[in-house]
Design an enzyme around this catalytic site. Structure first.
Site, PDB file in Angstrom:
ATOM      1  N   ASP A   1     -36.668  64.285  37.879  1.00 16.56           N
ATOM      2  CA  ASP A   1     -35.316  63.758  38.028  1.00 16.56           C
ATOM      3  C   ASP A   1     -34.187  64.678  37.458  1.00 16.56           C
ATOM      4  O   ASP A   1     -33.746  65.622  38.152  1.00 16.56           O
ATOM      5  CB  ASP A   1     -35.481  62.592  37.002  1.00 16.56           C
ATOM      6  CG  ASP A   1     -34.345  61.652  37.228  1.00 16.56           C
ATOM      7  OD1 ASP A   1     -33.138  62.027  38.064  1.00 16.56           O
ATOM      8  OD2 ASP A   1     -34.181  60.336  36.777  1.00 16.56           O
TER       9      ASP A   1
ATOM     10  N   HIS B  51     -37.539  54.760  39.246  1.00 16.26           N
ATOM     11  CA  HIS B  51     -37.743  54.085  38.061  1.00 16.26           C
ATOM     12  C   HIS B  51     -38.173  52.528  37.983  1.00 16.26           C
ATOM     13  O   HIS B  51     -39.121  52.299  37.336  1.00 16.26           O
ATOM     14  CB  HIS B  51     -35.874  54.116  37.683  1.00 16.26           C
ATOM     15  CG  HIS B  51     -35.433  55.402  37.521  1.00 16.26           C
ATOM     16  ND1 HIS B  51     -35.925  56.344  36.870  1.00 16.26           N
ATOM     17  CD2 HIS B  51     -34.251  55.827  38.264  1.00 16.26           C
ATOM     18  CE1 HIS B  51     -35.252  57.474  36.992  1.00 16.26           C
ATOM     19  NE2 HIS B  51     -34.109  57.046  37.914  1.00 16.26           N
TER      20      HIS B  51
ATOM     21  N   HIS C 128     -29.050  56.080  48.221  1.00 16.26           N
ATOM     22  CA  HIS C 128     -29.039  56.204  46.609  1.00 16.26           C
ATOM     23  C   HIS C 128     -29.464  55.024  45.833  1.00 16.26           C
ATOM     24  O   HIS C 128     -30.453  55.201  44.835  1.00 16.26           O
ATOM     25  CB  HIS C 128     -27.622  56.674  46.446  1.00 16.26           C
ATOM     26  CG  HIS C 128     -27.612  57.176  44.939  1.00 16.26           C
ATOM     27  ND1 HIS C 128     -27.573  56.208  43.851  1.00 16.26           N
ATOM     28  CD2 HIS C 128     -27.776  58.404  44.209  1.00 16.26           C
ATOM     29  CE1 HIS C 128     -27.303  57.115  42.780  1.00 16.26           C
ATOM     30  NE2 HIS C 128     -27.467  58.110  43.046  1.00 16.26           N
TER      31      HIS C 128
ATOM     32  N   ARG D  51     -23.523  60.138  32.713  1.00 13.60           N
ATOM     33  CA  ARG D  51     -23.172  60.425  34.381  1.00 13.60           C
ATOM     34  C   ARG D  51     -22.030  60.865  34.163  1.00 13.60           C
ATOM     35  O   ARG D  51     -21.705  61.791  35.229  1.00 13.60           O
ATOM     36  CB  ARG D  51     -23.321  59.076  34.789  1.00 13.60           C
ATOM     37  CG  ARG D  51     -23.467  59.014  36.248  1.00 13.60           C
ATOM     38  CD  ARG D  51     -23.598  57.814  36.924  1.00 13.60           C
ATOM     39  NE  ARG D  51     -22.282  57.119  37.120  1.00 13.60           N
ATOM     40  CZ  ARG D  51     -21.886  56.224  37.700  1.00 13.60           C
ATOM     41  NH1 ARG D  51     -22.706  56.014  39.028  1.00 13.60           N
ATOM     42  NH2 ARG D  51     -20.910  55.545  37.825  1.00 13.60           N
TER      43      ARG D  51
HETATM   44  C1  NGQ Z   1     -28.459  60.492  39.877  1.00 11.80           C
HETATM   45  N1  NGQ Z   1     -29.233  59.595  37.980  1.00 11.80           N
HETATM   46  O1  NGQ Z   1     -28.421  60.071  41.047  1.00 11.80           O
HETATM   47  O2  NGQ Z   1     -28.395  61.853  39.478  1.00 11.80           O
HETATM   48  C2  NGQ Z   1     -28.551  59.511  38.873  1.00 11.80           C
HETATM   49  C3  NGQ Z   1     -27.013  59.284  38.361  1.00 11.80           C
HETATM   50  C4  NGQ Z   1     -25.941  57.735  40.011  1.00 11.80           C
HETATM   51  C5  NGQ Z   1     -30.203  58.750  37.539  1.00 11.80           C
HETATM   52  N2  NGQ Z   1     -30.098  57.458  37.967  1.00 11.80           N
HETATM   53  C6  NGQ Z   1     -25.921  59.152  39.218  1.00 11.80           C
HETATM   54  N3  NGQ Z   1     -30.883  58.978  36.598  1.00 11.80           N
HETATM   55  O3  NGQ Z   1     -26.332  56.886  39.217  1.00 11.80           O
HETATM   56  O4  NGQ Z   1     -24.792  57.493  40.345  1.00 11.80           O
HETATM   57 ZN    ZN Z   2     -32.416  59.980  40.305  1.00  9.51          ZN
END
Ligand code: NGQ
Ligand code: ZN
Length: 454
Positions: free
Chosen positions: A319, A268, A205, A82
């Site tokens: 994703d 997920h 989110h 991340r």
């Molecule tokens: C995203 N990705 O929103 O892109 C997230 C990472 C986060 C995944 N969870 C960013 N696979 O979790 O804040």
């Molecule tokens: Zn995502």
């Protein structure tokens, strides 16, 4: 009205022969008849499947595919990935984001995706100032989808906090900064763009990034039937943090406090107790499984068999876009379950013992959670078709279930020939009219982004 004819088509009840498909002038299926005569219709070039939905996309991440597969610390994991992702997106400008998304959407179409849920959270300028038009980045994704000819569900994300307990965003999250009002304003500003193939929803989110009051505020202000997509229970650390902060596991908390229903897509939902699994299955919500990304990030394994046994709905998402191919997602979904169970042929349904057919039908049906009338070859739904190339050697001599099984389990490439979205044909003969131009601007964007990377 246009009338098409397929020797074989995958209908909701399974493979059927001699199928006549009428598409009305608005791009809906008007009628679907099997055992029909070919007379007066145009022949399709091979077996036909319903268009596939990509429920979960962060398009910009496509530009990083292949760049994070280098061990940088002994304990590389989701969280260190991340950080790289945050660093990568810092400088991406609207034109580059559009170029990346357009190229990705064209590639997705060429592999059989006909609609995408764009879970969009890079709202602001680097540094965190909103763009003069706060919908600038969201509009770029809309423009990319229109240029590609893919149906899109715009899912502007609410991203307020760095973690549970209202921890302030970190500087590298400044581009995501948003409030419920901000997201509702984005919905208003894209309202004029909506059509049967351009839908808007929202994406709180995650329970990390959105506090319970803001979640309630956002969800309670939505028009009826607005899709609501949220990440949940992807990583065990997130489950532990959620228990500490809210006294419940993420999915457990959502089930108790947000009453997820058919509007909801839980992305997920990897880490579930048996109780959560069956309650979620019965809620009417859809789980957005992203098998290649979940594998890439080391998330864990979703209890797919128990969830399906309890009647749960699911679909697939690209994703982070380490794949652009629904076949790869579906194959991975089944193989992971086989590796765990040490058995074969696990995702099968009442309609057929064929895994490939079952996976395609079920994942396509999951497209409903994009808020668009799609998910099957059936009257009243948008006319989305994936036509395979009957001349390909990997399909030789095959019919019905063997076609879907060859598609998913033979490693064949190039089987998708023509793709219809809402009655139009963005892909014909394996080609997209805009692909050369899209490739040129994608390469340019990538060169700029990688050149600037540090
Ligand atoms: C995203 N990705 O929103 O892109 C997230 C990472 C986060 C995944 N969870 C960013 N696979 O979790 O804040
Ligand atoms: Zn995502």
């Amino acid at each position: 009205m246009r009338t098409w004819f397929a020797r074989e088509a995958l209908l909701p009840e399974g493979w059927a022969n001699d199928v006549r498909i009428e598409v009305d002038s608005s791009g809906d299926f008007a009628s679907v008849t099997h055992g029909a005569s070919a007379e007066g219709s145009e022949a399709l070039a091979g077996p036909v499947l319903p268009g596939m939905a990509n429920l979960h996309s962060h398009a910009f991440q496509r530009a990083m595919a292949g760049l994070t597969e280098v061990r940088a610390a002994p304990d590389d994991d989701f969280w260190s990935w991340r950080e790289l992702m945050y660093r990568f997106l810092q400088r991406m400008n609207p034109a580059q984001a559009q170029a990346v998304a357009r190229h990705l959407y064209i590639e997705m179409l060429k592999h059989g995706y006909t609609a995408v849920g764009e879970f969009h959270y890079v709202h602001n300028e680097p540094g965190g100032k909103p763009y003069a038009d706060s919908a600038e980045m969201l509009r770029r994704h809309h423009a990319a989808a229109i240029e590609a000819g893919i149906a899109i569900t715009l899912l502007p994300s609410l991203y307020r906090w760095a973690n549970f307990g209202r921890q302030p965003l970190q500087p590298r999250q400044a581009r995501f900064d948003s409030s419920p009002e901000f997201v509702l304003r984005l919905l208003e500003s894209v309202a004029e763009l909506l059509s049967p193939d351009v839908v808007a929803g929202v994406a709180p989110h995650s329970l990390r990034a959105v506090d319970p009051a803001a979640l309630r505020e956002l969800v309670s202000s939505l028009p009826a039937a607005t899709p609501i997509h949220i990440h949940a229970a992807e990583q065990t650390k997130e489950v532990e943090d959620c228990i500490s902060a809210l006294g419940r596991r993420p999915v457990e908390w959502l089930l108790e406090n947000a009453s997820p229903d058919v509007r909801w897509c839980l992305v997920h939902a990897t880490h579930l107790t048996p109780g959560e699994t069956s309650a979620l299955a019965k809620s009417g919500a859809t789980v957005g499984l992203c098998p290649t990304t979940e594998g890439n990030l080391g998330d864990g394994i979703f209890p797919l068999l128990a969830y399906r046994a309890a009647g749960g709905r699911y679909g697939i998402g690209g994703d982070s876009h380490v794949s652009r191919d629904p076949v790869e997602e579906l194959r991975s979904l089944e193989y992971v379950q086989r590796l765990v169970a040490r058995r074969r042929n696990l995702v099968v349904g009442a309609r057929t013992p064929a895994v490939g057919t079952t996976l395609w039908l079920e994942a396509a049906a999951g497209g409903r959670v994009l808020g668009r009338r799609m998910g099957a070859i059936a009257p009243g739904l948008r006319a989305d078709l994936v036509v395979l190339d009957a001349g390909q050697p990997d399909l030789a001599g095959k019919s019905g279930d063997a076609i879907a099984n060859a598609l998913i389990f033979s490693g064949a490439t190039g089987l998708v020939r023509d793709v219809m979205v809402g009655g139009a044909w963005p892909v014909r003969g394996g080609r997209h009219a805009g692909e050369e131009m899209a490739t040129v601007s994608y390469k340019k964007a990538l060169a700029e982004l990688l050149h600037n990377a540090n």
